[in-house]
Every structure is written in C-alpha cells, then in structure tokens.
Design an enzyme around this catalytic site. Structure first.
Site, PDB file in Angstrom:
ATOM      1  N   ARG A  71       0.852  -1.186   0.000  1.00 30.13           N
ATOM      2  CA  ARG A  71       0.000   0.000   0.000  1.00 30.13           C
ATOM      3  C   ARG A  71       0.887   1.235   0.000  1.00 30.13           C
ATOM      4  O   ARG A  71       1.992   1.232   0.529  1.00 30.13           O
ATOM      5  CB  ARG A  71      -0.888   0.027   1.249  1.00 30.13           C
ATOM      6  CG  ARG A  71      -2.021  -0.979   1.215  1.00 30.13           C
ATOM      7  CD  ARG A  71      -2.955  -0.808   2.398  1.00 30.13           C
ATOM      8  NE  ARG A  71      -2.349  -1.153   3.660  1.00 30.13           N
ATOM      9  CZ  ARG A  71      -1.875  -0.296   4.540  1.00 30.13           C
ATOM     10  NH1 ARG A  71      -1.971   1.006   4.327  1.00 30.13           N
ATOM     11  NH2 ARG A  71      -1.328  -0.705   5.666  1.00 30.13           N
ATOM     12  N   TYR A 197      -1.000  -3.710  -7.071  1.00 28.32           N
ATOM     13  CA  TYR A 197      -0.846  -4.402  -5.791  1.00 28.32           C
ATOM     14  C   TYR A 197      -2.184  -4.437  -5.033  1.00 28.32           C
ATOM     15  O   TYR A 197      -2.887  -3.421  -4.934  1.00 28.32           O
ATOM     16  CB  TYR A 197       0.233  -3.718  -4.922  1.00 28.32           C
ATOM     17  CG  TYR A 197       0.179  -4.247  -3.524  1.00 28.32           C
ATOM     18  CD1 TYR A 197       0.683  -5.515  -3.243  1.00 28.32           C
ATOM     19  CD2 TYR A 197      -0.461  -3.553  -2.509  1.00 28.32           C
ATOM     20  CE1 TYR A 197       0.559  -6.058  -1.980  1.00 28.32           C
ATOM     21  CE2 TYR A 197      -0.589  -4.084  -1.237  1.00 28.32           C
ATOM     22  CZ  TYR A 197      -0.078  -5.337  -0.979  1.00 28.32           C
ATOM     23  OH  TYR A 197      -0.224  -5.880   0.272  1.00 28.32           O
ATOM     24  N   LYS A 206      -9.537  -2.101   1.851  1.00 29.77           N
ATOM     25  CA  LYS A 206      -9.212  -0.920   2.650  1.00 29.77           C
ATOM     26  C   LYS A 206      -9.982   0.312   2.162  1.00 29.77           C
ATOM     27  O   LYS A 206     -10.420   1.144   2.957  1.00 29.77           O
ATOM     28  CB  LYS A 206      -7.714  -0.643   2.598  1.00 29.77           C
ATOM     29  CG  LYS A 206      -6.868  -1.813   3.044  1.00 29.77           C
ATOM     30  CD  LYS A 206      -7.107  -2.160   4.488  1.00 29.77           C
ATOM     31  CE  LYS A 206      -6.130  -3.232   4.944  1.00 29.77           C
ATOM     32  NZ  LYS A 206      -6.378  -3.633   6.323  1.00 29.77           N
ATOM     33  N   HIS A 226     -10.797  -1.598  11.846  1.00 33.39           N
ATOM     34  CA  HIS A 226      -9.713  -2.477  11.397  1.00 33.39           C
ATOM     35  C   HIS A 226      -9.549  -3.567  12.449  1.00 33.39           C
ATOM     36  O   HIS A 226      -8.580  -3.580  13.205  1.00 33.39           O
ATOM     37  CB  HIS A 226      -8.450  -1.622  11.256  1.00 33.39           C
ATOM     38  CG  HIS A 226      -7.327  -2.281  10.536  1.00 33.39           C
ATOM     39  ND1 HIS A 226      -6.046  -1.789  10.568  1.00 33.39           N
ATOM     40  CD2 HIS A 226      -7.275  -3.387   9.754  1.00 33.39           C
ATOM     41  CE1 HIS A 226      -5.254  -2.555   9.827  1.00 33.39           C
ATOM     42  NE2 HIS A 226      -5.969  -3.535   9.334  1.00 33.39           N
ATOM     43  N   SER A 248      -0.480  -3.208  11.731  1.00 35.40           N
ATOM     44  CA  SER A 248       0.139  -4.230  10.899  1.00 35.40           C
ATOM     45  C   SER A 248       1.285  -4.895  11.655  1.00 35.40           C
ATOM     46  O   SER A 248       1.904  -4.272  12.514  1.00 35.40           O
ATOM     47  CB  SER A 248       0.713  -3.603   9.628  1.00 35.40           C
ATOM     48  OG  SER A 248      -0.273  -2.888   8.984  1.00 35.40           O
ATOM     49  N   CYS A 250       1.288  -7.300  13.812  1.00 38.88           N
ATOM     50  CA  CYS A 250       1.091  -7.660  15.219  1.00 38.88           C
ATOM     51  C   CYS A 250       0.316  -8.974  15.348  1.00 38.88           C
ATOM     52  O   CYS A 250      -0.175  -9.301  16.428  1.00 38.88           O
ATOM     53  CB  CYS A 250       0.376  -6.546  15.965  1.00 38.88           C
ATOM     54  SG  CYS A 250       1.405  -5.091  16.207  1.00 38.88           S
ATOM     55  N   ASP A 277      -9.602  -9.080   9.565  1.00 35.99           N
ATOM     56  CA  ASP A 277      -9.062  -7.758   9.228  1.00 35.99           C
ATOM     57  C   ASP A 277     -10.050  -6.602   9.435  1.00 35.99           C
ATOM     58  O   ASP A 277      -9.653  -5.545   9.866  1.00 35.99           O
ATOM     59  CB  ASP A 277      -8.589  -7.770   7.769  1.00 35.99           C
ATOM     60  CG  ASP A 277      -7.684  -6.584   7.425  1.00 35.99           C
ATOM     61  OD1 ASP A 277      -6.859  -6.214   8.282  1.00 35.99           O
ATOM     62  OD2 ASP A 277      -7.800  -6.041   6.313  1.00 35.99           O
ATOM     63  N   ARG A 374       1.764 -12.246  -0.332  1.00 37.25           N
ATOM     64  CA  ARG A 374       0.406 -12.462   0.179  1.00 37.25           C
ATOM     65  C   ARG A 374      -0.234 -13.729  -0.346  1.00 37.25           C
ATOM     66  O   ARG A 374       0.118 -14.219  -1.412  1.00 37.25           O
ATOM     67  CB  ARG A 374      -0.481 -11.283  -0.276  1.00 37.25           C
ATOM     68  CG  ARG A 374      -0.055  -9.932   0.265  1.00 37.25           C
ATOM     69  CD  ARG A 374      -0.558  -9.749   1.663  1.00 37.25           C
ATOM     70  NE  ARG A 374      -0.100  -8.511   2.254  1.00 37.25           N
ATOM     71  CZ  ARG A 374      -0.770  -7.875   3.218  1.00 37.25           C
ATOM     72  NH1 ARG A 374      -1.899  -8.333   3.660  1.00 37.25           N
ATOM     73  NH2 ARG A 374      -0.278  -6.782   3.745  1.00 37.25           N
TER      74      ARG A 374
HETATM   75  C1  OXD Z   1      -3.005  -4.119   6.144  1.00 36.62           C
HETATM   76  C2  OXD Z   1      -3.570  -5.301   5.476  1.00 36.62           C
HETATM   77  O1  OXD Z   1      -2.061  -3.512   5.615  1.00 36.62           O
HETATM   78  O2  OXD Z   1      -4.506  -5.881   6.031  1.00 36.62           O
HETATM   79  O3  OXD Z   1      -3.495  -3.771   7.215  1.00 36.62           O
HETATM   80  O4  OXD Z   1      -3.121  -5.670   4.387  1.00 36.62           O
HETATM   81 MN    MN Z   2      -5.317  -4.827   7.701  1.00 40.40          MN
END
Ligand code: OXD
Ligand code: MN
Length: 592
Positions: A71, A197, A206, A226, A248, A250, A277, A374
C-alpha cells in the site's frame, strides 16, 4: 451483457468507459465457468501461473511489478470539499482538482484492453448490514482476487441500488510517480491508478470497507473498524465474541485463527474465526454491539505462516488461492516463503521471477519471498471458520481489544475503567518498529485504533464518533481491553509465548466480562492478579514471569502520555474534550 438495468450504474459505466476507452466491456457474473475462462486467459499472457494442481488445486502465482509491492500511504488521498474534514492524518486535495488530475491519467488508459465490471457486496447479499459496490478494472488479477475477497456477480447486480460505491481501477503503465489511490467520500467514489498491488487495487477492502465505510458509518451511526472478530466457545457450547484491533505486523490473522492450548482443547473449548481484518459494527435491536466481517476471503501476509504459527491459515491457502510475490519452487511447482519451513528451495524463482542461483539471492533483503507477499484465500477454506460467518446479523460483541507492539511500556493485558477510558486507550495505540523493517528500531508509531491509514475523515471526529457510540450503548457497551504480546527481556527476547497461548489472556477477559474474576485497580486501568492468568502447561512461564509481564513503569507511561499529547496536538481542535480530559486524568493518576 449488462447484469442490471439500473440507470445510475449504467450511466456511470458509460462515462468511465468513454474516458478510459477500453476495447470491450465484460460483466463479471461470478460463475465458475467465467472464472475458469479468465484464469486461462491470464495464464496465456503470463499474468498468473498455474501451480501444481495435485498439491495446490486451483492455486495460482502472480508477481507484481517490483516497484509495486505494498500500500502506498503517501499516494493515498481523501478528497472531500473541506480539507479540515479529511484532517491532518490524511493526504488531501480539492476534489475538482483531483478529478481533473486523474482524468488525464485515465484518458485512453484502457485502449486495447478489456474493462471488467465487477458487481460486489461487502457483507451477505441482501442483509441489512451489506453494502454494494462496482469495481471497474482492466486487470484479470483484480477480478480473480475480488471473486475471492468479496461476494461477486449476478446476485449482487440484481439488488444493487443507486447508492452503490463506484470504484475505478486502471493499471495504466504502473508509473509510481503517477500512482494514486483516491477516495471521494462525499461522492461514494474510489479511483485507483498505476498500481496492481492488492491493497491499492482490491477496492472493496481498505478503500471501501474501511475508508469509505468509516465515513458512511459516522454519518449513519455505525462503525467500520480495522478489527478481527473471533468467537470462543465454552465446553457447554456458549460462544462469546471479541473484536480486536492491532496495527500491521502484530499477528491479527494468527489471533483470529488461534488454536487453543491443549488443556483447553481437551476440556472442549473451541475458537472460531469470523474475520481477520475488518469489522462493521452496529447497535443491534437488543441495544448491544453486533459485528460482521464484510469480506469473503483473507488477504494475508505469507511470510511467517507455517504449521506451528498458524496451521489454520496454512490450510486455508491449499486450494483456490492466489499467491502474490512469494517464491516459486520449480521442483514441484509449489510456493515457498520465509518461515514456511527451514528449507528454501534451490531450484526456484525469487519473488521477482529471477531464477535462484545456489544460495545467492539477489532480491532486496536477501529474501526469496517478498516480506509483504500475500495469499488471497477463500474464507470457506478456513478449518476454524465460524458458522456465523454468513449470518446476516453478524455476532454480538462481548469485548473489544486494542493492542500494539511495545517492548516495555504496555503490560500483557489491562482493562479500561469504562467505555470512554477505553476510547482513550484505543486512541493511544502505538507500535514500535522492529529490526525486520528498514529504519530505526524502537521508534513509536502512533496508530489510533489501528486506523491511522484507514480513516476516511478527520481523526478527531472519528474519536468523537467512538464517544457517541458509547453514549448510545450505555451499560450495554462491551468491555474494552488492551493487550501487548511483545514484552521483551533484557536480551530482547519475547517473554510471552504468544500464538495459541494468547487464549489464556482472552480467557481472563471473558471472566472479567462475566464478573467471575477480580482485578487490581491501577492508574492505567484494571490489571489482572498474576494468579488469574492461566499458565498451566507453560514450562517457561512462572508466576513471577507473569508478574513481570504485568508490571507498569510509571515513568515510561508518563513519557507515553507525552506521545499521546503530541498526537492530539497534531490532530488538533477536533480531538474531543473528553479524550483530553482522559489524558489529564491518567497523568494525574500516574503522578500521585
Ligand atoms: C493491512 C492489510 O495492511 O490488512 O493492514 O493488508
Ligand atoms: Mn489490515
């Protein structure tokens, strides 16, 4: 053929097609036959590669451009009429100026290409929670990913109304200088250009489910967060649900799919994943909070996923999955990433596509798979998927959890005094950078509610919305907790085992929610008595270790208050007075 007669939809598609000038327009009906046909086309052009169909049925590999792997927060914009409505944590440009800028980039961008029209639903189609969108894209990769991550096709087109979210994506020439991920919350519109991406181009995730939805939620009285959602089932069959926000890196997906420690399993405890998520959360008819996962799949980070860390995620990726930027094992045409096992394949291609030459890997950081590689996998593959996953009403939330990565400051767990104090705790969320990432180690990044990059409006107003939700909920508000799995010893080793053992901490929370266990009132909140954290079967953890994990260093906390104040000052005058009051009260308690 168009799948709807809705004039608002058709007019908008005509307008976007006139600008981007595709050779043809194809509607995505979501059928297996169409998906199979698109996979074949994408294989023919090399956009995706078919993997070993015996070991990984219906799985494919995709590589993005090397400059297009994550991102791009610095190129992500919230374009509302007034800059202060986007607030200082978002990039902003005047909507008309941005539309004009983007028009230049989109004009003719799909010449010689196909525009795919993807009608999709965030949430169960037809449910009162669901919201619909249409993504226009010139990428088959995007179509195939959207078909995993959202509910796509004819059934959505049939129910779509005039208030759908418009999303336009064009790969253009992937020029990073002209890459834009732009949200127009006041127009229900998302425009993404010059990226391929996932996080930038799967517009349901998102862009819609957090940035646009957070804006809609504020106006309509609900929340887009989130957060993962998981259910803990007791041996008697009663399930209680928790929603948890972490920045992110964690371990959100790991927590959402955790496997309980052995003695809990033997006693009949189970954990179910509702989402990993995003959570859309509303006040239900019973006055409680109800949460649902608007997504239909998982877009998870591959590195670190293995049989031990997250067997449920690993098994989820064994069929119908698209892998992006992982390494390609050429011996058996499968995939590999750091942390999958200890045997990196030698006859392989790095994530960039370059053939591996012995042990000499050239990709940055000497990694075979990109650190942000991913898997896009259907939720139905997940062995621990909750049976409520498709419940149109979602699930009732017993507890909310905030967390961060803090080497010393935050204890293993504490409970906020009440909802507003919990909102303070969420607003103060932070994580320390690790050695795994470039840049200084131990730098604190403040990431309120893990929403810093995802709030589609002013962060101060967002805090205010949380406070208002608490007013609506009154005594039906869930309890709010904070956790930290990442305390380290003097050598920098993690003290708490984490992963499935985190259930031990969740169990304390559930007992608190039921009023079954006491706690110690401290300046930062309610802390457990160390004996109340179950350490049965943990060889390396003693009661004293737990006491250490629960210790609170007042000086560190006072320093942290300065960090929160700096954040509030950055956000400015829209930070609710209540949160400034919470900060002052915390300082006072710590200073006594
Ligand atoms: C993030 C994802 O970046 O879920 O939070 O990909
Ligand atoms: Mn996320």
């Amino acid at each position: 053929m168009a799948l709807t007669n809705n004039k608002a939809v058709l007019n908008w598609i005509d307008e976007m097609a006139a600008m981007t000038q595709p050779d043809q327009i194809v509607w995505i009906d979501g059928s297996d036959a169409q998906i199979e046909d698109l996979r074949a086309q994408a294989c023919a052009t090399g956009e995706i590669e078919k993997l070993n169909q015996e070991l990984l049925p219906d799985c494919y590999l995709h590589r993005t451009a090397v400059n297009d792997v994550a991102r791009v927060e610095d190129r992500t914009f919230i374009c509302c009429r007034k800059q202060e409505d986007a607030g200082p944590t978002n990039n902003w440009m005047d909507p008309q100026e941005m539309y004009a800028k983007l028009k230049k980039l989109y004009t003719g961008a799909m010449k010689g290409r196909t525009m795919y029209v993807i009608p999709y639903s965030m949430g169960v189609v037809g449910s009162p929670f669901a919201k619909y969108g249409i993504e226009l894209t010139d990428s088959i990769y995007v179509v195939l990913n959207m078909c995993i991550m959202t509910r796509v096709g004819t059934a959505v087109a049939e129910v779509i109304g005039d208030d759908f979210v418009k999303g336009l994506h064009a790969k253009a020439d992937l020029d990073p200088e002209n890459r834009y991920i732009v949200h127009f919350p006041e127009d229900n519109t998302i425009m993404s250009v010059n990226s391929g991406y996932g996080g930038n181009v799967l517009l349901g995730k998102k862009c819609f489910a957090l940035r646009i939805a957070s804006y809609l939620g504020r106006n309509q009285g609900w929340m887009a967060e989130h957060m993962l959602i998981l259910g803990i089932q007791s041996p008697a069959g009663e399930v209680r649900y928790l929603a948890a926000a972490f920045p992110s890196a964690c371990g959100k997906t790991n927590l959402a799919m955790l496997i309980p420690p052995e003695h809990y399993r033997k006693a009949g405890w189970k954990v179910w994943c509702v989402g990993d998520d995003i959570a859309w959360i509303r006040v239900g008819e019973d006055g409680r909070l109800w949460a649902m996962n608007p997504e239909y799949g998982f877009f998870g980070v591959a590195p670190g996923t293995n049989e031990k860390s997250n067997p449920n995620a690993l098994h989820t990726t064994m069929k119908n999955t698209i892998f992006t930027n992982v390494a390609h094992n050429l011996d058996n045409n499968t995939v590999w990433w750091e942390g999958l096992d200890k045997n990196p394949p030698e006859n392989a291609e790095e994530w960039t596509g370059k053939k591996v030459n012995g042990k000499e890997w050239v990709a940055e950081g000497n990694k075979l798979a990109h650190p942000n590689s991913r898997f896009t996998a259907p939720a139905v593959n997940c062995p621990c998927l909750s049976k409520e996953f498709n419940n149109p009403n979602g699930v009732p939330v017993t507890a909310m959890v905030f967390g961060g990565r803090r080497a010393k400051t935050a204890p293993l767990v504490f409970q906020s005094f009440d909802w507003n104090h919990g909102v303070y705790v969420g607003s103060a969320m932070a994580s320390e950078t690790t050695a795994a990432a470039a840049g200084a180690v131990g730098v604190v990044r403040r990431d309120p509610m893990a929403m810093r990059p995802f709030t589609g409006y002013n962060m101060g107003d967002y805090f205010g919305h949380w406070i208002e939700m608490g007013e609506k909920l009154g005594d039906k508000a869930p309890k709010i907790f904070h956790v930290n799995w990442f305390r380290t010893d003097d050598e920098g080793h993690f003290i708490w085992p984490g992963f499935g053992d985190n259930m031990r901490v969740l169990m304390w929370m559930l007992k608190r929610c039921k009023g079954e266990v006491d706690a110690v009132e401290t300046p930062i909140g309610y802390l457990p008595n160390a004996e109340d954290i179950d350490i049965t079967g943990l060889d390396d953890i003693t009661l004293d270790t737990v006491k250490g994990l629960l210790s609170v260093d007042k000086d560190l906390w006072l320093e942290d208050c300065d960090g929160v104040e700096a954040l509030y000052n950055e956000i400015g005058e829209r930070v609710p007075a209540e949160l400034r009051h919470q900060l002052a009260a915390l300082r006072e308690r710590l200073s006594k």
